[in-house]
Design a protein around this motif. Sequence first.
Motif, short mmCIF file in Angstrom:
data_model
loop_
_atom_site.label_atom_id
_atom_site.label_comp_id
_atom_site.label_asym_id
_atom_site.label_seq_id
_atom_site.Cartn_x
_atom_site.Cartn_y
_atom_site.Cartn_z
N ALA A 145 0.85 -1.20 0.00
CA ALA A 145 0.00 0.00 0.00
C ALA A 145 0.89 1.25 0.00
O ALA A 145 1.96 1.26 0.60
CB ALA A 145 -0.90 0.01 1.24
N ARG A 146 0.42 2.32 -0.65
CA ARG A 146 1.24 3.52 -0.78
C ARG A 146 1.34 4.30 0.52
O ARG A 146 2.31 5.01 0.75
CB ARG A 146 0.76 4.39 -1.92
N ASP A 147 0.32 4.18 1.39
CA ASP A 147 0.36 4.90 2.67
C ASP A 147 -0.57 4.21 3.67
O ASP A 147 -1.28 3.27 3.32
CB ASP A 147 -0.02 6.38 2.49
N ARG A 148 -0.55 4.68 4.90
CA ARG A 148 -1.35 4.06 5.96
C ARG A 148 -2.85 4.24 5.74
O ARG A 148 -3.64 3.37 6.10
CB ARG A 148 -0.91 4.60 7.32
N LYS A 149 -3.24 5.36 5.15
CA LYS A 149 -4.66 5.57 4.85
C LYS A 149 -5.17 4.49 3.90
O LYS A 149 -6.30 4.05 4.00
CB LYS A 149 -4.89 6.95 4.22
N THR A 150 -4.33 4.09 2.97
CA THR A 150 -4.71 3.05 2.02
C THR A 150 -4.86 1.70 2.72
O THR A 150 -5.78 0.93 2.41
CB THR A 150 -3.68 2.97 0.88
N VAL A 151 -3.99 1.43 3.70
CA VAL A 151 -4.13 0.21 4.50
C VAL A 151 -5.48 0.23 5.22
O VAL A 151 -6.21 -0.77 5.23
CB VAL A 151 -2.97 0.06 5.50
N ASP A 152 -5.80 1.35 5.83
CA ASP A 152 -7.08 1.50 6.54
C ASP A 152 -8.26 1.29 5.59
O ASP A 152 -9.23 0.60 5.93
CB ASP A 152 -7.18 2.89 7.19
N ALA A 153 -8.18 1.87 4.39
CA ALA A 153 -9.26 1.75 3.40
C ALA A 153 -9.39 0.30 2.93
O ALA A 153 -10.52 -0.20 2.75
CB ALA A 153 -9.00 2.67 2.22
N PHE A 154 -8.28 -0.39 2.71
CA PHE A 154 -8.28 -1.80 2.35
C PHE A 154 -9.04 -2.61 3.39
O PHE A 154 -9.91 -3.41 3.07
CB PHE A 154 -6.83 -2.30 2.22
N ALA A 199 -16.98 -6.09 2.25
CA ALA A 199 -17.19 -7.10 1.21
C ALA A 199 -17.37 -8.50 1.77
O ALA A 199 -17.50 -9.45 1.02
CB ALA A 199 -16.01 -7.08 0.23
N GLY A 200 -17.37 -8.63 3.10
CA GLY A 200 -17.62 -9.92 3.72
C GLY A 200 -16.40 -10.62 4.27
O GLY A 200 -16.49 -11.75 4.75
N GLY A 201 -15.24 -9.96 4.23
CA GLY A 201 -14.03 -10.55 4.81
C GLY A 201 -14.11 -10.58 6.32
O GLY A 201 -14.89 -9.85 6.93
N GLN A 202 -13.30 -11.43 6.92
CA GLN A 202 -13.26 -11.56 8.38
C GLN A 202 -11.98 -10.91 8.90
O GLN A 202 -10.89 -11.18 8.41
CB GLN A 202 -13.28 -13.04 8.77
N ASP A 203 -12.13 -10.04 9.89
CA ASP A 203 -10.97 -9.36 10.47
C ASP A 203 -9.98 -10.38 11.01
O ASP A 203 -10.35 -11.31 11.72
CB ASP A 203 -11.43 -8.43 11.59
N ASN A 204 -8.71 -10.20 10.66
CA ASN A 204 -7.65 -11.07 11.16
C ASN A 204 -6.49 -10.22 11.70
O ASN A 204 -5.39 -10.71 11.85
CB ASN A 204 -7.16 -12.01 10.05
N GLY A 205 -6.77 -8.95 11.96
CA GLY A 205 -5.77 -8.03 12.48
C GLY A 205 -6.04 -6.63 11.99
O GLY A 205 -5.79 -6.30 10.83
N ALA A 206 -6.56 -5.79 12.87
CA ALA A 206 -6.92 -4.42 12.52
C ALA A 206 -5.69 -3.63 12.08
O ALA A 206 -4.56 -3.96 12.46
CB ALA A 206 -7.59 -3.74 13.71
N PRO A 207 -5.89 -2.55 11.32
CA PRO A 207 -4.76 -1.72 10.90
C PRO A 207 -3.97 -1.21 12.11
O PRO A 207 -4.55 -0.81 13.11
CB PRO A 207 -5.43 -0.56 10.18
N GLY A 208 -2.66 -1.28 11.96
CA GLY A 208 -1.81 -0.76 13.03
C GLY A 208 -0.35 -1.10 12.79
O GLY A 208 0.00 -1.86 11.90
#
Length: 131
Positions: free
Chosen positions: A75-84, A91-100
């Motif tokens: 990802a180009r920046d942290r905001k993009t990680v957050d948006a991903f 879209a129905g994915g399951q959280d496996n580790g919040a952005p950080g």
Amino acid sequence: MIFDHVSLPVSDFEKSKAFYVATLAPLGVSIQYEESAETTGTTAFVGFGTDQGPEFWIGGIMKEPRNMSHVAFRARDRKTVDAFHAAALAAGGQDNGAPGLRPHYGEHYYGAFILDPDGVNIEAVCHDPQG
């Protein structure tokens, strides 16, 4: 470049580790990072790469059935990680580790993890210290 790194499960960790050490050496690729099963609490992992860090990972099979395939997108920046992360959850994915930040992977390693519909661990990661 879209991939940051890729991980594959292996059935015999030590045998596969020795194989990849020998096989990747002519390419200038060596072990850059390693974690034991005792450290992770699940299985051992080893990351191969160059002086720029690990890009190809292998790991042993988990004790419980689980898809151990893993792909990390750059990802180009942290905001993009957050948006991903937000888009994947929507879209129905399951959280496996919040952005950080994950300093145990690298000083500026900022990532987020999602399990896709088949249980594959997908990640977005940014290494930029400015975020």
